[in-house]
Design a protein around this motif. Sequence first.
Motif, short mmCIF file in Angstrom:
data_model
loop_
_atom_site.label_atom_id
_atom_site.label_comp_id
_atom_site.label_asym_id
_atom_site.label_seq_id
_atom_site.Cartn_x
_atom_site.Cartn_y
_atom_site.Cartn_z
N ASP A 100 0.84 -1.21 0.00
CA ASP A 100 0.00 0.00 0.00
C ASP A 100 0.87 1.25 0.00
O ASP A 100 0.56 2.24 -0.69
N ALA A 101 1.96 1.24 0.78
CA ALA A 101 2.85 2.40 0.81
C ALA A 101 3.53 2.60 -0.54
O ALA A 101 3.72 3.74 -0.99
N THR A 102 3.91 1.50 -1.19
CA THR A 102 4.51 1.60 -2.52
C THR A 102 3.54 2.22 -3.51
O THR A 102 3.91 3.06 -4.35
N GLU A 103 2.28 1.84 -3.43
CA GLU A 103 1.26 2.42 -4.30
C GLU A 103 1.11 3.93 -4.04
O GLU A 103 1.01 4.73 -4.98
N ARG A 104 1.13 4.32 -2.77
CA ARG A 104 1.00 5.74 -2.46
C ARG A 104 2.20 6.52 -3.00
O ARG A 104 2.05 7.63 -3.54
N ALA A 105 3.38 5.96 -2.86
CA ALA A 105 4.58 6.63 -3.38
C ALA A 105 4.51 6.77 -4.89
O ALA A 105 4.83 7.82 -5.46
N ALA A 106 4.07 5.72 -5.56
CA ALA A 106 3.99 5.74 -7.02
C ALA A 106 2.99 6.77 -7.52
O ALA A 106 3.13 7.32 -8.62
N SER A 107 1.97 7.04 -6.70
CA SER A 107 0.93 7.99 -7.13
C SER A 107 1.43 9.43 -7.14
O SER A 107 0.79 10.29 -7.76
N VAL A 108 2.55 9.71 -6.48
CA VAL A 108 3.08 11.08 -6.45
C VAL A 108 4.43 11.19 -7.14
O VAL A 108 5.03 12.26 -7.17
#
Length: 238
Positions: A100-108
Amino acid sequence: MSVTVDTLHDRGRAALLEGRPTLDLPPTAGSRRWGLSVVVRPGAGLADRLAAETADLVALAGADQWATGSTGSAHLTIFSLEPHRPGVTLADPAARHFADATERAASVAGPATFAVTGLGLTPGGVIASCEPADDAARALRPALAAALGGDVFELAYRGEQWWMSLLHLAAPVARPSALVDHVEARRTEMLGDLTVATLELVRYDHHTGPAGSRMVPITLASTALTSEPGEVLHGPQA
């Protein structure tokens, strides 16, 4: 404490020439290395170049070494997240948290580029040095650290340094002086560009086969770097 690729090279050169390299063993539960990590992988052209470089290194160091830069194994680590746990899947709460954290990082974070600028030694092998070629590359670690809320196993170790491991030593080195000479002749040899379009959460499995023994990253989840929230593509579940 963070290290530099130059410091690693000096340590590696001394270790090889003095006959005291650091040798890897397949990790067991709780080993500090080879835990869940966020990585990026080279595209086909660079992957072929790294595999060829790795084959040259194996020819000098001996067939019992781990050819980490070979096809399917080569990668650039953003962060190592925890000690080794065999067989982790996304059903594990910690793995799900990291995905989930990787997805959040990728979104920005947008697509990024690194220049692969030459070879270097470490006490335990050979690396390919990398340099961020744009602001997006420089922003990758801060974006992921922010998404993890500081929950990073090796937050300080890599610092501003980037490298891909091509060879992990797992047996006595066949020709240490020749290996040192080979690497030092390629310290500033441009190997290509690493274009980063996807972040991958991986675990590491130890594989042994006709091509030798090595650690292989197994993708649990991947997310495109688009600066927009994206769908997570899941890997093995069990």
